[in-house]
Design a protein around this motif. Sequence first.
Motif, mmCIF file in Angstrom:
data_model
loop_
_atom_site.group_PDB
_atom_site.id
_atom_site.type_symbol
_atom_site.label_atom_id
_atom_site.label_comp_id
_atom_site.label_asym_id
_atom_site.label_seq_id
_atom_site.Cartn_x
_atom_site.Cartn_y
_atom_site.Cartn_z
ATOM 1 N N ALA A 237 0.848 -1.197 0.000
ATOM 2 C CA ALA A 237 0.000 0.000 0.000
ATOM 3 C C ALA A 237 0.880 1.242 0.000
ATOM 4 O O ALA A 237 1.111 1.870 1.030
ATOM 5 C CB ALA A 237 -0.932 -0.006 1.204
ATOM 6 N N VAL A 238 1.389 1.579 -1.176
ATOM 7 C CA VAL A 238 2.303 2.709 -1.334
ATOM 8 C C VAL A 238 1.659 3.753 -2.246
ATOM 9 O O VAL A 238 1.176 3.416 -3.324
ATOM 10 C CB VAL A 238 3.645 2.237 -1.927
ATOM 11 N N GLY A 239 1.665 4.997 -1.806
ATOM 12 C CA GLY A 239 1.033 6.063 -2.582
ATOM 13 C C GLY A 239 1.885 6.583 -3.720
ATOM 14 O O GLY A 239 1.379 7.217 -4.645
ATOM 15 N N ARG A 240 3.184 6.317 -3.671
ATOM 16 C CA ARG A 240 4.083 6.786 -4.728
ATOM 17 C C ARG A 240 5.234 5.796 -4.849
ATOM 18 O O ARG A 240 5.981 5.578 -3.903
ATOM 19 C CB ARG A 240 4.621 8.186 -4.412
ATOM 20 N N ILE A 241 5.386 5.199 -6.010
ATOM 21 C CA ILE A 241 6.464 4.265 -6.245
ATOM 22 C C ILE A 241 7.793 5.010 -6.173
ATOM 23 O O ILE A 241 7.862 6.217 -6.404
ATOM 24 C CB ILE A 241 6.281 3.582 -7.625
ATOM 25 N N GLY A 242 8.866 4.306 -5.821
ATOM 26 C CA GLY A 242 10.171 4.932 -5.714
ATOM 27 C C GLY A 242 10.654 5.519 -7.030
ATOM 28 O O GLY A 242 10.391 4.963 -8.107
ATOM 29 N N ASP A 243 11.363 6.628 -6.952
ATOM 30 C CA ASP A 243 11.854 7.295 -8.168
ATOM 31 C C ASP A 243 12.771 6.387 -8.977
ATOM 32 O O ASP A 243 12.619 6.252 -10.201
ATOM 33 C CB ASP A 243 12.601 8.583 -7.797
ATOM 34 N N LEU A 244 13.763 5.783 -8.318
ATOM 35 C CA LEU A 244 14.680 4.892 -9.022
ATOM 36 C C LEU A 244 13.946 3.678 -9.581
ATOM 37 O O LEU A 244 14.245 3.195 -10.677
ATOM 38 C CB LEU A 244 15.792 4.429 -8.076
ATOM 39 N N ASN A 245 12.991 3.207 -8.834
ATOM 40 C CA ASN A 245 12.254 2.016 -9.255
ATOM 41 C C ASN A 245 11.369 2.297 -10.460
ATOM 42 O O ASN A 245 11.261 1.477 -11.374
ATOM 43 C CB ASN A 245 11.437 1.487 -8.078
ATOM 44 N N PHE A 246 10.737 3.468 -10.469
ATOM 45 C CA PHE A 246 9.922 3.805 -11.630
ATOM 46 C C PHE A 246 10.797 3.989 -12.869
ATOM 47 O O PHE A 246 10.421 3.586 -13.974
ATOM 48 C CB PHE A 246 9.103 5.065 -11.392
ATOM 49 N N ALA A 247 11.970 4.585 -12.683
ATOM 50 C CA ALA A 247 12.886 4.738 -13.815
ATOM 51 C C ALA A 247 13.236 3.370 -14.410
ATOM 52 O O ALA A 247 13.320 3.213 -15.632
ATOM 53 C CB ALA A 247 14.148 5.472 -13.377
ATOM 54 N N ALA A 248 13.400 2.366 -13.552
ATOM 55 C CA ALA A 248 13.733 1.024 -14.020
ATOM 56 C C ALA A 248 12.544 0.323 -14.659
ATOM 57 O O ALA A 248 12.709 -0.525 -15.553
ATOM 58 C CB ALA A 248 14.256 0.191 -12.857
ATOM 59 N N LEU A 249 11.340 0.668 -14.228
ATOM 60 C CA LEU A 249 10.135 -0.022 -14.707
ATOM 61 C C LEU A 249 9.390 0.750 -15.791
ATOM 62 O O LEU A 249 8.394 0.255 -16.324
ATOM 63 C CB LEU A 249 9.188 -0.272 -13.529
ATOM 64 N N SER A 250 9.859 1.934 -16.122
ATOM 65 C CA SER A 250 9.136 2.771 -17.085
ATOM 66 C C SER A 250 9.145 2.178 -18.492
ATOM 67 O O SER A 250 8.362 2.611 -19.342
ATOM 68 C CB SER A 250 9.731 4.181 -17.109
ATOM 69 N N ARG A 251 10.004 1.181 -18.753
ATOM 70 C CA ARG A 251 10.033 0.554 -20.083
ATOM 71 C C ARG A 251 8.876 -0.413 -20.295
ATOM 72 O O ARG A 251 8.639 -0.875 -21.419
ATOM 73 C CB ARG A 251 11.361 -0.183 -20.285
ATOM 74 N N PHE A 252 8.147 -0.703 -19.228
ATOM 75 C CA PHE A 252 7.036 -1.635 -19.353
ATOM 76 C C PHE A 252 5.734 -0.892 -19.643
ATOM 77 O O PHE A 252 5.620 0.310 -19.423
ATOM 78 C CB PHE A 252 6.901 -2.469 -18.076
ATOM 79 N N SER A 253 4.748 -1.641 -20.137
ATOM 80 C CA SER A 253 3.445 -1.076 -20.466
ATOM 81 C C SER A 253 2.516 -1.110 -19.258
ATOM 82 O O SER A 253 2.587 -2.036 -18.425
ATOM 83 C CB SER A 253 2.818 -1.872 -21.617
ATOM 84 N N ALA A 254 1.636 -0.125 -19.192
ATOM 85 C CA ALA A 254 0.627 -0.122 -18.130
ATOM 86 C C ALA A 254 -0.265 -1.355 -18.211
ATOM 87 O O ALA A 254 -0.816 -1.804 -17.195
ATOM 88 C CB ALA A 254 -0.216 1.151 -18.210
ATOM 89 N N ASP A 255 -0.397 -1.936 -19.411
ATOM 90 C CA ASP A 255 -1.201 -3.141 -19.578
ATOM 91 C C ASP A 255 -0.582 -4.352 -18.884
ATOM 92 O O ASP A 255 -1.258 -5.372 -18.708
ATOM 93 C CB ASP A 255 -1.387 -3.453 -21.065
#
Length: 415
Positions: A237-255
């Motif tokens: 239950a996290v309101g904001r994903i980590g900055d570094l983690n989102f940078a690593a996961l941004s290559r994936f699709s929301a789907d």
Amino acid sequence: MKPDVDAARDALRGLFPETPLQLNEHLSARYQAEIYLKREDLSPVRSYKIRGAFNFFRKVLAQPEGPRSFVCASAGNHAQGFAFVCRHFGVEGVVFMPVTTPQQKIDKTRMFGGDFVKIRLIGDFFDQCYQAARDHAAETGALMVPPFDHADIIEGQATVAAEIVTQLGPGRTPDLVVLPVGGGGLAAGVTGYLEREVDAGRFLFCEPLGAASLKRSLENGGMVTLEQVDNFVDGAAVGRIGDLNFAALSRFSADQVMLLSENAVCVTMIDMLNVEGVVLEPAGALSLAALEAIGPEGLRGKTVVAVVSGGNFDFERLPDVKERAMRHAGLKKYFILRLAQRPGALRDFLNLLGPDDDIARFEYLKKSARNFGSILIGIETKVPENFLALAKAFDGAGLRYQDITDNEILANLII
């Protein structure tokens, strides 16, 4: 990334053996696939969080002039991993927890940390204790150990993937890797390590419906902070994903991010407890709930690795979990009935129930009119179809009623 992660994995062996990658016969038969569970609930602190904490401490303590006192803010698995590692390295640590933290979690953190860890209960909400931890770090020089948004934490969590590769064996790669997501440290680490072995399209990420920070950020094309978070799946239950983690996961699709209702997670928790005898916390059941949502049609013949992230479950929550599971499965409903104030009215109503219908709750609310009264009633049954027959019986008897099972406002106030 791989050599550093492999070194972290090897260092971890001085703390605990690798967690098992188990072929689960029950789930494999259900989905007609090979379902492997990476059992992070079998780590010494019953979650993967010990990995990132250990790697963070290992690197800091390798520096001759590095700090020797540490602090964190957590009411869950991060606190327990932090405490265990403090005792392992023989360093002092302070854990800040909200005053509302269940006693079971406080006691386990104290047990893991022993004399090396002090626990301070501050504030009613996490933000308050987090600020207190930051203030403590500023005042004392203690080093803040973040729960997920740090390169060394991510590297430590990536050791989950390093173990999976060796456990599957040479030449074997999964068709699908299912990962729970909270702050994103586990997902960032595992996907980074496996990026050469597993195509990006073979990852599936799971978030609670009430804490969809990764999915909303991917949809937005940038970081999103959720205004509200449902804390039931507390480990994610996290309101904001980590900055570094989102940078690593941004290559994936929301789907590729599946949202699972908190009640659906409860169905999985009850199923694994009853059938397999496996105790899972809500976040630990996310990846398995995703398999249920996909079903055999999407899994048949595939090799699937699902990471079970944790098993720190407070059994005082079991009645709530069972309640949510039954409602989600359609086996329990709540109604408000308007019954005539006359002798025999209740008996006439009871005669409408089927042989498998059981009254789980009955409460007179108020006299809503001179000749009628309102009643809250909870009914359990064996198969969902029984409620269709019950509705027909209610309608045939001219009974005035309202199904409030899925009305969140009324359910939270009354049920």
